[in-house]
Design a protein around this motif. Structure first.
Motif, short mmCIF file in Angstrom:
data_model
loop_
_atom_site.label_atom_id
_atom_site.label_comp_id
_atom_site.label_asym_id
_atom_site.label_seq_id
_atom_site.Cartn_x
_atom_site.Cartn_y
_atom_site.Cartn_z
N ASP A 12 -38.35 31.42 90.48
CA ASP A 12 -37.41 30.51 89.84
C ASP A 12 -36.78 29.55 90.84
OD1 ASP A 12 -37.66 31.57 87.24
OD2 ASP A 12 -36.40 33.26 87.80
N TRP A 62 -31.98 32.82 91.27
CA TRP A 62 -31.95 31.47 90.71
C TRP A 62 -31.91 31.48 89.19
CZ3 TRP A 62 -31.30 26.94 93.34
CH2 TRP A 62 -31.34 27.04 94.74
N ARG A 63 -31.53 32.62 88.63
CA ARG A 63 -31.27 32.71 87.19
C ARG A 63 -29.98 33.48 86.98
NH1 ARG A 63 -34.78 31.12 83.32
NH2 ARG A 63 -36.90 30.60 83.99
N ARG A 64 -29.45 33.38 85.77
CA ARG A 64 -28.22 34.09 85.44
C ARG A 64 -28.42 35.59 85.68
NH1 ARG A 64 -23.96 32.42 82.59
NH2 ARG A 64 -25.12 30.56 81.98
N PHE A 109 -27.09 27.12 88.76
CA PHE A 109 -28.26 27.78 88.19
C PHE A 109 -27.94 29.21 87.78
CE2 PHE A 109 -30.71 24.29 89.87
CZ PHE A 109 -31.84 24.25 89.08
N VAL A 110 -27.17 29.90 88.59
CA VAL A 110 -26.94 31.33 88.36
C VAL A 110 -25.74 31.58 87.45
CG1 VAL A 110 -26.42 33.53 89.49
CG2 VAL A 110 -28.02 31.93 90.55
N LEU A 164 -31.40 22.75 83.99
CA LEU A 164 -31.11 23.89 83.12
C LEU A 164 -31.39 23.57 81.66
CD1 LEU A 164 -27.78 25.12 84.77
CD2 LEU A 164 -29.98 26.30 84.78
N ARG A 167 -35.08 23.72 81.19
CA ARG A 167 -35.51 25.12 81.10
C ARG A 167 -35.24 25.69 79.71
NH1 ARG A 167 -33.69 28.52 86.49
NH2 ARG A 167 -35.22 27.66 87.95
#
Length: 387
Positions: A12, A62-64, A109-110, A164, A167
């Protein structure tokens, strides 16, 4: 060991961010050490800070946060932001500010763009107070130090927000595509169910009438009764063969792990028990096919074989799958009687033509000059969105 460290290669993480980070990271170290005369404690502090930034970059999600990205890794974006910001106090000659902007993007991003905006506001405020209190500068100078952080961070947050959103839309498109495929399969099964009802239901209806006649004739006309029984037996055999054919046709695309030409060859072989001589060959080097293209090819071959058995009175069917660069052509030809003049147009071939068009291809069907019927599908190896 390598398998344990595989999670460090975060798919990611944007590749461009990775390139920019390492270029700026190297420039920060080289320029800072070249421009300043260091005392041992200062050099050590900067080296430790720089090493901490590099280590945190490798660990950043790099993601939640969720699953294994939760917990301590969820706090790393904030720690990384503070570590890059601290480079300015341990000796960096302001080159590190690009690293801080990457850290801002990572927080967005997170943890969301809103969280990143709050964090940037706090950092800018802290820097404003730090310049006033620690460095004893005036308000104008403190503002000049803080405002660029807010401006450039806002620009980065705008880009992060766009990524985002892209995505999110891609994920939504993938969900809709999966739903479309489900509906396509359901539509196909409904069509085949209706045809099964027409074919097998017809056989069973005639069998029932024949057995009723046999029961009625059993004492007065025994020979006629036995004739009705023989007819019922023949129809039962035909119904059983029909049922087996439909069961084969309803099997999934990947037959026993096969895909592409192997799956189509297996489908052709499954019609051997229908009294039809079926041959199938693959011409050319076969590249990997996209699932949508493969499904259309499978359904075209299935429709051609089914129609040859049910309607054409054919003795032989030939299937040819030919690859030519970025195109794949499937031809299904039989030696039957062709399409009857004035025959009602069925549902199968028009539906397949729409599917072929949807992936950027074409489908044609009609009588062959030498007799028989031919279905030809020409598709791209990689599906295209039709206009």
């Amino acid at each position: 060991m390598l398998r344990r460290l595989a999670w460090l290669r975060d798919p990611d993480r944007p590749m461009l961010f990775n390139v920019v980070f390492w270029v700026v990271f190297a420039a920060t170290g080289v320029i800072t050490y070249a421009n300043d005369s260091w005392t041992p404690p200062g050099a050590t502090a900067f080296a430790v800070n720089l090493a901490l930034v590099a280590a945190l970059w490798l660990l950043l999600p790099w993601r939640r946060p969720g699953g294994r990205l939760g917990g301590w890794r969820g706090s790393l974006p904030i720690v990384f932001l503070l570590a890059t910001f601290a480079l300015g106090f341990t000796g960096s000659a302001e080159v590190h500010q690009l690293l801080t902007l990457l850290a801002v993007a990572n927080v967005a991003f997170v943890h969301s763009v809103r969280t990143a905006a709050v964090v940037i506001g706090c950092v800018a405020s802290a820097m404003f107070v730090w310049v006033l209190v620690v460095f004893h500068r005036n308000v104008l100078n403190a503002t000049a130090q803080s405002v660029p952080i807010i401006v450039f961070s806002s620009f980065v947050l705008g880009m992060a927000s766009a990524v985002l959103e892209a995505r999110r839309r891609r994920a939504e498109a993938q969900r809709l595509l999966a739903r479309v495929r489900e509906l396509t399969v359901a539509q196909e099964r409904a069509r085949m169910g209706a045809e099964m009802h027409d074919s097998i239901g017809h056989h069973l209806t005639v069998i029932k009438l024949s057995l009723e006649n046999a029961e009625r004739f059993r004492t007065r006309r025994p020979e006629a009764a036995w004739g009705e029984v023989r007819q019922a037996k023949e129809l039962a055999v035909a119904a059983l063969a029909d049922a087996r054919r439909w069961v084969r046709a309803l099997r999934p695309l990947a037959l026993e792990g096969r895909v592409g030409g192997a799956a189509l060859g297996q489908l052709a072989a499954s019609f051997d028990g229908t009294g039809l001589a079926v041959s199938f060959e693959v011409v050319g080097d076969e590249p990997p096919l996209e699932p949508d293209v493969e499904l259309v090819l499978y359904r075209v071959l299935q429709e051609g074989l089914t129609n040859a058995v049910r309607h054409a009175d054919a003795r032989q069917v030939t299937g040819t799958l030919a690859f030519d660069g970025e195109r794949v052509v499937l031809v299904v030809a039989d030696d039957g009687r062709g399409r009857a003049h004035g025959a009602r147009r069925g549902f199968g071939l028009p539906s397949l033509a729409e599917r072929a068009h949807a992936v950027g291809g074409t489908l044609t069907a009609g009588d062959r000059p030498g007799g028989g019927f031919e279905v030809r599908a020409e598709l791209p190896v990689r599906a295209k969105v039709a206009p």
